[in-house]
Design a protein around this motif. Structure first.
Motif, PDB file in Angstrom:
ATOM      1  N   ILE A 280      17.246 -17.340   2.249  1.00 56.24           N
ATOM      2  CA  ILE A 280      18.026 -18.175   1.340  1.00 56.24           C
ATOM      3  C   ILE A 280      17.695 -19.604   1.722  1.00 56.24           C
ATOM      4  O   ILE A 280      18.081 -20.073   2.804  1.00 56.24           O
ATOM      5  N   MET A 281      16.961 -20.322   0.876  1.00 56.21           N
ATOM      6  CA  MET A 281      16.370 -21.588   1.290  1.00 56.21           C
ATOM      7  C   MET A 281      16.075 -22.475   0.096  1.00 56.21           C
ATOM      8  O   MET A 281      16.218 -22.064  -1.057  1.00 56.21           O
ATOM      9  N   ASP A 282      15.646 -23.683   0.389  1.00 56.41           N
ATOM     10  CA  ASP A 282      15.225 -24.640  -0.631  1.00 56.41           C
ATOM     11  C   ASP A 282      13.708 -24.559  -0.768  1.00 56.41           C
ATOM     12  O   ASP A 282      12.981 -25.119   0.058  1.00 56.41           O
ATOM     13  N   PRO A 283      13.203 -23.897  -1.806  1.00 55.67           N
ATOM     14  CA  PRO A 283      11.750 -23.756  -1.931  1.00 55.67           C
ATOM     15  C   PRO A 283      11.050 -25.059  -2.303  1.00 55.67           C
ATOM     16  O   PRO A 283       9.825 -25.151  -2.176  1.00 55.67           O
ATOM     17  N   THR A 284      11.822 -26.076  -2.742  1.00 59.15           N
ATOM     18  CA  THR A 284      11.206 -27.351  -3.088  1.00 59.15           C
ATOM     19  C   THR A 284      10.915 -28.209  -1.855  1.00 59.15           C
ATOM     20  O   THR A 284      10.246 -29.235  -1.969  1.00 59.15           O
ATOM     21  N   ASP A 285      11.422 -27.793  -0.703  1.00 60.58           N
ATOM     22  CA  ASP A 285      11.102 -28.462   0.565  1.00 60.58           C
ATOM     23  C   ASP A 285       9.714 -27.981   0.985  1.00 60.58           C
ATOM     24  O   ASP A 285       9.557 -26.889   1.525  1.00 60.58           O
ATOM     25  N   LYS A 286       8.697 -28.795   0.737  1.00 56.99           N
ATOM     26  CA  LYS A 286       7.319 -28.341   0.922  1.00 56.99           C
ATOM     27  C   LYS A 286       6.993 -28.002   2.369  1.00 56.99           C
ATOM     28  O   LYS A 286       6.230 -27.074   2.639  1.00 56.99           O
ATOM     29  N   LEU A 287       7.561 -28.741   3.318  1.00 57.04           N
ATOM     30  CA  LEU A 287       7.300 -28.426   4.719  1.00 57.04           C
ATOM     31  C   LEU A 287       7.931 -27.096   5.111  1.00 57.04           C
ATOM     32  O   LEU A 287       7.342 -26.312   5.862  1.00 57.04           O
ATOM     33  N   LEU A 288       9.117 -26.817   4.592  1.00 52.39           N
ATOM     34  CA  LEU A 288       9.776 -25.541   4.861  1.00 52.39           C
ATOM     35  C   LEU A 288       8.995 -24.399   4.213  1.00 52.39           C
ATOM     36  O   LEU A 288       8.750 -23.361   4.834  1.00 52.39           O
ATOM     37  N   TYR A 289       8.600 -24.594   2.964  1.00 55.68           N
ATOM     38  CA  TYR A 289       7.825 -23.572   2.256  1.00 55.68           C
ATOM     39  C   TYR A 289       6.486 -23.336   2.961  1.00 55.68           C
ATOM     40  O   TYR A 289       6.034 -22.200   3.094  1.00 55.68           O
ATOM     41  N   SER A 290       5.868 -24.411   3.434  1.00 51.50           N
ATOM     42  CA  SER A 290       4.596 -24.289   4.153  1.00 51.50           C
ATOM     43  C   SER A 290       4.767 -23.478   5.437  1.00 51.50           C
ATOM     44  O   SER A 290       3.930 -22.632   5.775  1.00 51.50           O
ATOM     45  N   ALA A 291       5.866 -23.758   6.164  1.00 53.99           N
ATOM     46  CA  ALA A 291       6.143 -23.009   7.389  1.00 53.99           C
ATOM     47  C   ALA A 291       6.327 -21.530   7.088  1.00 53.99           C
ATOM     48  O   ALA A 291       5.856 -20.664   7.831  1.00 53.99           O
ATOM     49  N   LEU A 292       7.013 -21.235   5.983  1.00 58.16           N
ATOM     50  CA  LEU A 292       7.216 -19.835   5.589  1.00 58.16           C
ATOM     51  C   LEU A 292       5.874 -19.146   5.364  1.00 58.16           C
ATOM     52  O   LEU A 292       5.623 -18.050   5.882  1.00 58.16           O
ATOM     53  N   LYS A 293       5.019 -19.762   4.560  1.00 62.59           N
ATOM     54  CA  LYS A 293       3.730 -19.139   4.235  1.00 62.59           C
ATOM     55  C   LYS A 293       2.860 -18.974   5.472  1.00 62.59           C
ATOM     56  O   LYS A 293       2.172 -17.961   5.623  1.00 62.59           O
ATOM     57  N   ALA A 294       2.897 -19.958   6.367  1.00 60.09           N
ATOM     58  CA  ALA A 294       2.106 -19.855   7.594  1.00 60.09           C
ATOM     59  C   ALA A 294       2.651 -18.754   8.501  1.00 60.09           C
ATOM     60  O   ALA A 294       1.888 -18.008   9.129  1.00 60.09           O
ATOM     61  N   ALA A 295       3.982 -18.634   8.580  1.00 60.82           N
ATOM     62  CA  ALA A 295       4.592 -17.613   9.431  1.00 60.82           C
ATOM     63  C   ALA A 295       4.296 -16.211   8.910  1.00 60.82           C
ATOM     64  O   ALA A 295       4.017 -15.294   9.696  1.00 60.82           O
ATOM     65  N   VAL A 296       4.369 -16.028   7.601  1.00 62.53           N
ATOM     66  CA  VAL A 296       4.027 -14.723   7.008  1.00 62.53           C
ATOM     67  C   VAL A 296       2.589 -14.359   7.343  1.00 62.53           C
ATOM     68  O   VAL A 296       2.267 -13.207   7.668  1.00 62.53           O
ATOM     69  N   LEU A 297       1.720 -15.343   7.290  1.00 65.57           N
ATOM     70  CA  LEU A 297       0.309 -15.158   7.628  1.00 65.57           C
ATOM     71  C   LEU A 297       0.157 -14.733   9.084  1.00 65.57           C
ATOM     72  O   LEU A 297      -0.516 -13.744   9.403  1.00 65.57           O
ATOM     73  N   ILE A 298       0.802 -15.469   9.979  1.00 69.56           N
ATOM     74  CA  ILE A 298       0.685 -15.189  11.416  1.00 69.56           C
ATOM     75  C   ILE A 298       1.307 -13.846  11.781  1.00 69.56           C
ATOM     76  O   ILE A 298       0.817 -13.147  12.676  1.00 69.56           O
ATOM     77  N   ALA A 299       2.361 -13.453  11.057  1.00 66.93           N
ATOM     78  CA  ALA A 299       3.009 -12.172  11.329  1.00 66.93           C
ATOM     79  C   ALA A 299       2.193 -10.977  10.842  1.00 66.93           C
ATOM     80  O   ALA A 299       2.564  -9.831  11.078  1.00 66.93           O
ATOM     81  N   GLY A 300       1.080 -11.244  10.174  1.00 68.03           N
ATOM     82  CA  GLY A 300       0.207 -10.168   9.708  1.00 68.03           C
ATOM     83  C   GLY A 300       0.627  -9.552   8.404  1.00 68.03           C
ATOM     84  O   GLY A 300       0.217  -8.427   8.079  1.00 68.03           O
ATOM     85  N   ASN A 301       1.410 -10.285   7.608  1.00 68.86           N
ATOM     86  CA  ASN A 301       1.927  -9.748   6.353  1.00 68.86           C
ATOM     87  C   ASN A 301       1.319 -10.401   5.117  1.00 68.86           C
ATOM     88  O   ASN A 301       1.865 -10.276   4.018  1.00 68.86           O
TER      89      ASN A 301
END
Length: 264
Positions: free
Chosen positions: A226-247
């Motif tokens: 549950i987050m603010d997807p318009t926060d680009k740094l937060l969204y970027s962290a999400l996408k990078a974390a999903v990548l690093i988690a192997g998903n």
């Protein structure tokens, strides 16, 4: 990774003002911005409109459904408000939230089954607000049993382990992280989600804390936020974390988000 856009919440001054003045265009712009930024659901909350919650929640739903085809997440602590607005929805919604408080649990679950809704379940009961990982996992297990007994699929349940401000409880984030990992391992088929902003309440550089916490949660197995997807740094962290988690197989989601200008 399922994203629930959190911006249309009456606890925010700008949203409260738009609700009070009937500024439909402002609410619709908020919905469109979140949809364009990658939200999967748009959360709508009018709980701060004391004495008028149902009326204002209906108004929000009408406005948002005119602006986007994304499904809505109906956010209210009052199960009567949730039940009152469900017939208005054009697509199967998400309900935020249930707890183990009997009246709230029973009031929402039957409606969730009827309207084929996904449900966020908070690790909270009538007399327990779980602070340790052990307590969170125990309450998660009870929520899962209640949902199964009601006939709702586990795939439609998103457990929120609840995180409390680190300024009040320095171990809260760690307890939530451990609970997320255990819930995802011990209860196959269920999902986890989290409202991020509580963790940083009262601290400076809140967005930094939120990003760091989100990254840690995803690595532990969190599959919704549950987050603010318009926060680009937060969204970027999400996408990078999903990548690093192997998903993110072949890194395609990250690459597509980068090409779309969403990664910063």
């Amino acid at each position: 990774m399922l994203i629930i856009g959190e911006r249309i919440n009456s606890s925010r001054k700008s949203i409260a003002g738009a609700i009070a003045s009937g500024d439909r265009a402002f609410i619709q712009q908020e919905a469109k911005l979140q949809a364009e930024a990658g939200a999967d659901y748009i959360d709508v909350n009018a709980a701060a409109c004391l004495g008028e919650e149902i009326e204002k929640l209906k108004w929000l739903i009408e406005a948002v459904q005119e602006a986007t085809e994304l499904p809505l997440c109906i956010d209210s602590p009052d199960y009567k408000a949730i039940r009152a607005v469900l017939p208005m929805l054009k697509t199967a919604p998400m309900i935020n939230s249930i707890t183990l408080e009997p009246e709230r649990l029973e009031g929402v679950l039957a409606a969730a089954v009827e309207y084929k809704a996904k449900v966020i379940g908070l690790c909270q009961s009538e007399d327990v607000i779980a602070e340790t990982a052990e307590a969170k996992v125990d309450l998660a297990g009870q929520l899962i049993e209640a949902v199964k007994a009601a006939g709702l699929s586990l795939d439609d349940l998103y457990i929120d382990p609840l995180v409390y401000p680190l300024g009040v409880n320095a171990t809260s984030a760690q307890a939530a992280l451990e609970a997320i990992e255990r819930i995802m391992k011990e209860f196959p088929g269920v999902h986890t989600t989290c409202g991020l902003t509580n963790v940083s309440h009262g601290l400076p550089a809140r967005k930094l804390v939120n990003r760091t916490f989100l990254t840690a949660c995803i690595v532990r197995g969190l599959d919704s936020a549950i987050m603010d997807p318009t926060d680009k740094l937060l969204y970027s962290a999400l996408k990078a974390a999903v990548l690093i988690a192997g998903n993110d197989y072949f890194c395609m989601e990250f690459i597509q988000a980068f090409r779309a200008g969403r990664i910063e």
